[in-house]
Design an enzyme around this catalytic site. Structure first.
Site: not given
Ligand code: NDP
Length: 447
Positions: A112, A115, A127, A167
């Site tokens: 982070q 970034k 974090k 997150d």
């Molecule tokens: P969310 O919890 O909103 O979404 C995560 C998604 O990934 C869910 O749909 C989850 O499935 C799915 N998931 C988790 N593990 C797996 C896996 N092994 N295989 C397939 N799908 C999987 O999180 P975010 O979207 O906020 O974050 C996602 C990533 O992006 C993380 O690495 C986070 O650190 C990064 N990130 C997020 C930011 C943000 O603004 N939110 C900013 C920068 C980076 P299910 O719904 O079934 O649980």
């Protein structure tokens, strides 16, 4: 990596943190890629910059007790890693997921910092999170957890100290509960958290910022490196959460067909294109699964393995779920299927071997700390708006996001090119981010 100084620092950290594989993976990738810059700057060694750069300024762990709906007391573990404040107050999300541990917290906080440096905004690296799993919990249980979590965390954060955000597992609902508890205990209404609701200081465009920013970055990359764009391309997106959903939306908006997505329940494929409105309703509004989406999309094919996604033929792959979701085998499958661009929406979704494979094969590659910086960038905009007691329009935020994501791509690309390989955007992002942080650390003396 052959630089003696870097090898020594990595050896020390490997001995001390041997039980932290994700953190070691992130440190290795960064040290390995900043080597040419470190070779040119002997003052870094004299001033112990790398030793300090890989050591968090502070790690806070704490007990989070809360009462479930049956009246039983539950206990989770809370974390906040305040990694580096050289260029601004600590800033980084809160992850709520059973896998959360100190290694994952440290790797995320470390990444982070770089970034945030790339965004050009004054924000340091941090974090936090907990091994609490919001899935399957009632709203009241989530509220009790969030209130307990913030009761301890509020002692360590503040609008000019450390500004957490969402997150995995932390969305608007959780941020709302945490903000309410902070305000109640500290008796202050400040921009201490970002990703807030619009009625109490949130920024328009924050929810979609990471996913949209990812596509702006990728589109600029396609334009600059291959004179093409999303128009007419087949795209796959992993993770149908905050990042994945809005990456799907923007990819479609830019003229692509998103043919497949996944979540932990499995992979869904529709050659005519995923129905975004239905996906959003199922995942964001109803908090259900891809398998529930598949049951309602008559043209869709569903398999229970999320990893099947990487075997689907596409031009552009956007991994937006979690760390290490693409390993070497997945990378080989994507390249064999003629993928031209892979951009990381999640943090560290590609293993080191997968990343190297993409770069060796001259795949246009967007490393997470550059490609997914849109979320924290709009969080930075939210902090500015809160300080000004002002709100920008969605169009203003989106235009600034687009411009800045394109700028980040150009900075990273120019840096990669300067050091000899325009496809090595990992090196470009790491050196660009590190340069600013190390200059600030040098200027501020030994601290
Ligand atoms: P969310 O919890 O909103 O979404 C995560 C998604 O990934 C869910 O749909 C989850 O499935 C799915 N998931 C988790 N593990 C797996 C896996 N092994 N295989 C397939 N799908 C999987 O999180 P975010 O979207 O906020 O974050 C996602 C990533 O992006 C993380 O690495 C986070 O650190 C990064 N990130 C997020 C930011 C943000 O603004 N939110 C900013 C920068 C980076 P299910 O719904 O079934 O649980």
């Amino acid at each position: 990596m052959t630089n003696e100084y870097l090898l020594q620092v990595y050896k020390n950290i490997k001995e001390k943190d041997k039980n932290e594989p994700e953190f070691l993976q992130a440190v290795y990738e960064v040290l390995n890629s900043i080597e040419p810059y470190v070779n040119e700057h002997p003052e870094l060694e004299k001033n112990g910059i790398i030793e300090r750069f890989v050591e968090p300024e502070r790690i806070i762990t704490f007990r989070v007790p809360w009462v479930d709906d049956s009246g039983k007391v539950q206990v989770n573990r809370g974390f906040r890693v305040q990694f580096n404040s050289a260029i601004g107050p600590y800033k980084g999300g809160i992850r709520l997921h059973p896998s959360v541990n100190v290694s994952i917290m440290k790797f995320l906080a470390f990444e982070q910092g770089l970034k945030n440096s790339l965004t050009g905004l004054p924000m340091g690296g941090g974090k936090g999170g907990s091994d609490f799993n919001p899935q399957g919990k009632s709203d009241l249980e989530v509220m009790r957890f969030c209130q307990s979590f913030m009761t301890e965390l509020c002692k360590h954060i503040g609008a000019d100290t450390d500004v957490p955000a969402g997150d995995i597992g932390t969305g608007k609902r959780e941020i709302g509960f945490m903000f309410g508890q902070y305000k109640r205990i500290r008796n202050e209404f400040t921009g201490v958290l970002t990703g807030k609701g619009l009625s109490y200081g949130g920024s328009l465009g924050r929810t979609s910022a990471t996913g949209h920013g990812l596509c702006y970055f990728a589109n600029k990359m396609l334009d600059k490196m291959a004179n093409t764009s999303f128009e007419g391309k087949k795209v796959i997106v992993s993770g149908a959460g905050n990042v994945g959903l809005y990456a799907v939306e923007k990819a479609m908006d830019l003229g692509a067909t998103v043919v497949a997505v996944n979540d932990i329940s499995g992979t869904v494929y529709n050659e005519k294109g995923i129905n975004f409105d239905l996906l959003k309703e199922i995942k964001e509004e109803k908090r259900l699964f891809i398998k529930d989406y598949a049951a309602l999309d008559k043209d869709a094919k569903f398999t229970e393995n999320p990893k099947d996604l990487w075997k689907i033929k596409c031009d552009i792959a956007l991994p937006c779920a979690t760390q290490n979701e693409i390993d070497l085998e997945d990378a080989k499958a994507l390249v064999a299927n003629n993928v031209i661009c892979v951009c990381e929406g999640a943090n560290m979704p590609c293993t080191l071997e997968a990343t190297d494979y993409f770069i060796e094969n001259k795949i246009m590659f967007g490393p997470a700390k550059a490609a997914n910086a849109g979320g924290v960038m709009v969080s930075g905009f939210e902090m500015s708006q809160n300080s000004m007691r002002y709100a920008w329009t969605f169009e203003e935020v989106e235009a600034k996001l687009k411009q800045q994501m394109e700028n980040i791509f150009i900075e990273v690309y120019d840096c990669a090119k300067h050091y000899g390989n325009e496809y090595n955007t990992v090196l470009g992002a790491n050196i660009s981010g590190f340069k600013k942080v190390s200059e600030a650390m040098l200027a501020q003396g030994v601290c």
